[in-house]
Design an enzyme around this catalytic site. Structure first.
Site, PDB file in Angstrom:
ATOM      1  N   ARG A  84       6.550   0.278  -3.233  1.00  0.00           N
ATOM      2  CA  ARG A  84       6.305  -0.230  -4.597  1.00  0.00           C
ATOM      3  C   ARG A  84       7.391   0.245  -5.554  1.00  0.00           C
ATOM      4  O   ARG A  84       7.850  -0.513  -6.412  1.00  0.00           O
ATOM      5  CB  ARG A  84       4.927   0.197  -5.100  1.00  0.00           C
ATOM      6  CG  ARG A  84       3.776  -0.486  -4.374  1.00  0.00           C
ATOM      7  CD  ARG A  84       2.439  -0.246  -5.056  1.00  0.00           C
ATOM      8  NE  ARG A  84       2.128   1.163  -5.251  1.00  0.00           N
ATOM      9  CZ  ARG A  84       1.448   1.931  -4.394  1.00  0.00           C
ATOM     10  NH1 ARG A  84       1.012   1.419  -3.258  1.00  0.00           N
ATOM     11  NH2 ARG A  84       1.205   3.199  -4.668  1.00  0.00           N
ATOM     12  N   ASP A 117       0.812  -1.219   0.000  1.00  0.00           N
ATOM     13  CA  ASP A 117       0.000   0.000   0.000  1.00  0.00           C
ATOM     14  C   ASP A 117       0.849   1.274   0.000  1.00  0.00           C
ATOM     15  O   ASP A 117       0.305   2.369  -0.053  1.00  0.00           O
ATOM     16  CB  ASP A 117      -0.936   0.020   1.215  1.00  0.00           C
ATOM     17  CG  ASP A 117      -1.987  -1.076   1.147  1.00  0.00           C
ATOM     18  OD1 ASP A 117      -2.381  -1.454   0.023  1.00  0.00           O
ATOM     19  OD2 ASP A 117      -2.406  -1.560   2.208  1.00  0.00           O
ATOM     20  N   CYS A 118       2.162   1.126   0.051  1.00  0.00           N
ATOM     21  CA  CYS A 118       3.077   2.267   0.121  1.00  0.00           C
ATOM     22  C   CYS A 118       3.734   2.506  -1.232  1.00  0.00           C
ATOM     23  O   CYS A 118       4.383   1.616  -1.781  1.00  0.00           O
ATOM     24  CB  CYS A 118       4.136   1.987   1.183  1.00  0.00           C
ATOM     25  SG  CYS A 118       5.507   3.164   1.185  1.00  0.00           S
ATOM     26  N   GLY A 119       3.608   3.727  -1.745  1.00  0.00           N
ATOM     27  CA  GLY A 119       4.199   4.079  -3.024  1.00  0.00           C
ATOM     28  C   GLY A 119       5.711   3.938  -3.028  1.00  0.00           C
ATOM     29  O   GLY A 119       6.296   3.447  -4.002  1.00  0.00           O
TER      30      GLY A 119
END
Length: 135
Positions: free
Chosen positions: A15, A10-12
């Site tokens: 990712r 869920d973390c940019g």
């Protein structure tokens, strides 16, 4: 030794770091720590290898750190570790382990010294803007 990323999908930033690792030609072991949790010895080993303290690895935004009273400087490392085991979201991420070292990879470019092979092409963020361009 293989490459491991302690990842929050869920973390940019997490990712993006995963994309950079893959762009280097490495398929890492992906550990979704919010699902698996942490053990105290695991955190102590990761922090020691990355030259981090529990306080420097504490995620202070978008986490329950403030409501748990963990932002108070009087909170000990032992108390922080206990809280991180109880609430895995309190550990900042991503933490990457490779044969070249261990690091908290914020910003995303912090992963570059850990890569075993240099990037040969530009890696783009999800919005299409360049994240890292090889030299």
């Amino acid at each position: 030794m293989t490459t491991v990323i302690h990842h929050n999908p869920d973390c940019g930033t997490s990712r993006n770091v995963l994309a950079v690792i893959r762009a280097s030609g490495t398929e890492p072991v992906v550990i979704e720590y919010l699902k698996t949790g942490w053990t105290r010895p695991q955190l102590q080993a990761l922090f020691a290898a990355a030259d981090l303290t529990p306080r420097s690895a504490l995620r202070t935004s978008k986490s329950p750190a403030e409501e748990l009273g963990l932002l108070d400087p009087a909170v000990s490392d032992d108390q922080l570790l206990d809280a991180m085991v109880a609430h895995p979201i309190l550990v900042n991420r991503p933490i990457v382990c490779t044969p070249r070292g261990v690091a908290l990879c914020r910003p995303s470019e912090a992963v570059l010294p850990l890569l075993e092979k240099p990037l040969t092409e530009t890696v783009y963020k999800e919005d299409g803007s360049p994240l890292i361009t090889p030299n």
